[in-house]
Design a protein around this motif. Structure first.
Motif, PDB file in Angstrom:
ATOM      1  N   ALA A   1      42.240  34.594  40.737  1.00  0.00           N
ATOM      2  CA  ALA A   1      41.633  33.914  39.944  1.00  0.00           C
ATOM      3  C   ALA A   1      42.086  33.659  38.428  1.00  0.00           C
ATOM      4  CB  ALA A   1      40.357  34.032  39.426  1.00  0.00           C
ATOM      5  N   ASP A   2      42.704  32.292  38.270  1.00  0.00           N
ATOM      6  CA  ASP A   2      43.366  31.914  36.748  1.00  0.00           C
ATOM      7  C   ASP A   2      42.324  31.394  36.205  1.00  0.00           C
ATOM      8  OD1 ASP A   2      44.670  30.860  34.700  1.00  0.00           O
ATOM      9  OD2 ASP A   2      46.464  30.349  36.111  1.00  0.00           O
ATOM     10  N   LEU A   3      41.851  32.268  35.207  1.00  0.00           N
ATOM     11  CA  LEU A   3      40.663  31.549  34.232  1.00  0.00           C
ATOM     12  C   LEU A   3      41.197  30.813  33.008  1.00  0.00           C
ATOM     13  CD1 LEU A   3      38.453  34.885  34.669  1.00  0.00           C
ATOM     14  CD2 LEU A   3      38.253  32.588  35.998  1.00  0.00           C
ATOM     15  N   ARG A   4      41.050  29.406  32.878  1.00  0.00           N
ATOM     16  CA  ARG A   4      41.771  28.945  31.727  1.00  0.00           C
ATOM     17  C   ARG A   4      40.627  28.020  30.755  1.00  0.00           C
ATOM     18  NH1 ARG A   4      47.034  25.688  34.519  1.00  0.00           N
ATOM     19  NH2 ARG A   4      47.519  27.492  35.729  1.00  0.00           N
ATOM     20  N   THR A   5      40.657  28.287  29.725  1.00  0.00           N
ATOM     21  CA  THR A   5      39.704  27.548  28.654  1.00  0.00           C
ATOM     22  C   THR A   5      40.670  26.249  28.000  1.00  0.00           C
ATOM     23  OG1 THR A   5      40.370  29.328  26.846  1.00  0.00           O
ATOM     24  CG2 THR A   5      38.298  29.564  28.147  1.00  0.00           C
ATOM     25  N   GLY A   6      40.194  25.610  27.316  1.00  0.00           N
ATOM     26  CA  GLY A   6      40.975  24.535  26.510  1.00  0.00           C
ATOM     27  C   GLY A   6      41.478  23.547  27.684  1.00  0.00           C
TER      28      GLY A   6
END
Length: 508
Positions: free
Chosen positions: A187-192
């Motif tokens: 899982a690649d967890l990205r904000t913004g």
């Protein structure tokens, strides 16, 4: 040929309880998954919530020795909702135990039962409730992820971080799901990263377009795109176009989020919509800055309309309270909550955020009077009607029976009212001056209208056919509960179930 920035099996748009359940379900089965969160923090409106999850008939209820089951929950929902959504309702209650068993296999996730009554008196109801909650979470156990969880509403709206101590409520759920997803290694967890559109080829959704840290990106999704990123609640123009009651500034979602972009993207891809005039309604305490605070757990006072007259049971579950406001006073309903000084000028209920009375009085969102006549004049209400309403309620409190609206007769009414020596703990006389009146507006916890989906979360066209590669859940989809809010945690519970089912469908 597309010029892709990245490629994954599954793209998840949003990071609330539903989105992260779907992301973890996909990633735990070996699917390369990316989570795209528009804001700088994970959790969305789920982080603001108390964290109740309406997932009936699970091993958690069994551990608590509750008399709950899938069939009992099905009976309750069918009595409230009928057979219009039979396939999705069956999928919901039958998959709930599967979801909980799956989630609790991960060492990061554990639930417990916490009493909170179901909202309607109907066959299949549990007066104690059947909702479950994630256990409180020591932030140290999830490391750097803890700082990426959105704080509770009070803290977040004032630009503060988490309070010292454990993450509780919705924050505990989000923190645990983030840790579980990260622990898969897939899982690649990205904000913004804000969705701007879907990429469609030959009728199939094959990826998304987004803006990440100010730069455009195109992310391929070989298995599918799951959108679970809120509804239209913060978009004033879209609310007006669809006749959604209340105002965008009165909604309780995170500032800058939930403007309906995923729903619009789904429509552009051919998806049908429903229930866009609906929301998870609640009364809101109007704030000095024009926003609203979620009002729940009223234990004193009365609510009156512009005529100074009561028109509802003030202890109703909050969605029913909001709907009563709308039915009585219209879409932009404004009422007044009248209370006395028993709680030193504080509101006899739970206001989230809880703004100091002095700030309300200075702004005029609350008024104060030494007498009821003085109070009515300051609020612009008919003094005779206000006094008559208070005197009648005080008589009800003395005898313990609300003859007008039956306050205190349902288990939910008394849930927030500890025994106080009165014949009816939900009825407390208003008699200790000075007196106060607070402006109450029609708020919501989010929209409940969105893209039409099937039992696997697949987005459907108007003709009922599924759009290949596109899934929706949570407030991005049209709720399975229609215009009814059956019990605490139904928004989270349905979001988690249908996100899980979407992940299973993508895997399959």
């Amino acid at each position: 040929m597309q010029d892709w920035t990245d490629e994954f099996d599954v793209v998840v748009v949003g990071s609330g309880g539903g989105a992260l359940t779907g992301a973890y379900a996909a990633a735990s089965q070996g699917l390369r998954t990316v989570v795209l969160e528009k804001t700088a923090l994970f959790g969305g409106t789920s982080s603001y919530s108390g964290g109740s999850v309406w997932l009936p008939g699970t091993q958690v209820q069994e551990r608590a020795e509750l008399p709950d089951s899938t069939e009992l929950a099905r009976t309750y929902l069918r009595n409230l909702l009928g057979d219009a959504e039979a396939d999705r309702l069956d999928a919901y209650v039958e998959t709930a135990p599967v979801v909980v068993e799956f989630l609790e296999r991960d060492p990061n996730i554990e639930f417990e039962f916490r009493a909170f009554p179901d909202y309607f008196k109907a066959e299949g109801r549990l007066d104690t409730g059947r909702s479950i909650n994630a256990l409180d979470l020591d932030p140290a156990t999830i490391g750097d992820l803890a700082a990426k969880v959105r704080p509770e509403l009070d803290q977040d709206r004032t630009g503060q971080g988490h309070k010292p101590g454990k993450l509780i409520g919705g924050r505990a759920l989000i923190g645990r799901l983030l840790a579980a997803a990260a622990g898969t290694g897939n899982a690649d967890l990205r904000t913004g990263t804000a969705l701007t559109g879907l990429v469609v080829e030959d009728g199939r959704v094959v990826g998304v377009e987004a803006v990440q840290d100010g730069k455009p990106v195109r992310i391929k999704a070989t298995r599918g795109v799951l959108m679970a990123a809120g509804g239209i609640e913060a978009n004033a123009e879209t609310r007006a176009a669809n006749g959604t009651p209340g105002k965008a500034e009165w909604s309780m979602g995170p500032i800058g989020a939930n403007t309906g972009v995923p729903i619009a993207a789904g429509v552009a891809a051919g998806g049908a919509t429903a229930l866009l005039d609906q929301a998870w309604f609640c009364p809101g305490v109007e704030q000095p800055d024009g926003t609203a605070a979620f009002l729940v757990g009223i234990r004193g006072g009365i609510v009156v309309d512009e005529k100074g007259e009561r028109y509802l049971n003030e202890s109703l579950p909050y969605d029913q309270f909001g709907r009563a406001m709308k039915a009585h006073s219209g879409n932009d309903a404004v009422s007044w909550m009248i209370f006395d000084s028993r709680e030193r000028g504080g509101l006899p209920g739970i206001s989230i955020p809880n703004t100091a009375p002095a700030k309300h009085l200075e702004a005029g969102t609350w008024v104060q009077g030494d007498t009821l006549e003085d109070l009515a004049a300051r609020a612009g209400l008919p003094a005779d009607a206000v006094r008559a309403s208070v005197e009648q309620f005080n008589d009800y409190a003395k005898h313990g029976v609300d003859e007008s609206f039956h306050r205190g007769e349902d288990p939910y009414d008394n849930f927030f009212c500890p025994p106080n020596g009165n014949p009816n703990s939900a009825l407390t006389a208003i008699e200790t001056g000075p007196f106060y009146a607070a402006r109450i507006v029609l708020s919501d916890l989010g929209g409940k209208g969105g893209l039409v989906t099937d039992a696997d979360g697949r987005v459907l066209r108007a003709d009922g056919s599924a759009i290949d590669g596109l899934y929706a859940a949570g407030n991005t989809s049209a709720s399975v509960s229609g215009e009814v809010y059956p019990g605490p945690g139904v928004p989270l519970g349905t979001a988690m179930v249908f996100s899980y089912r979407a992940a299973q469908h993508m895997k399959g």
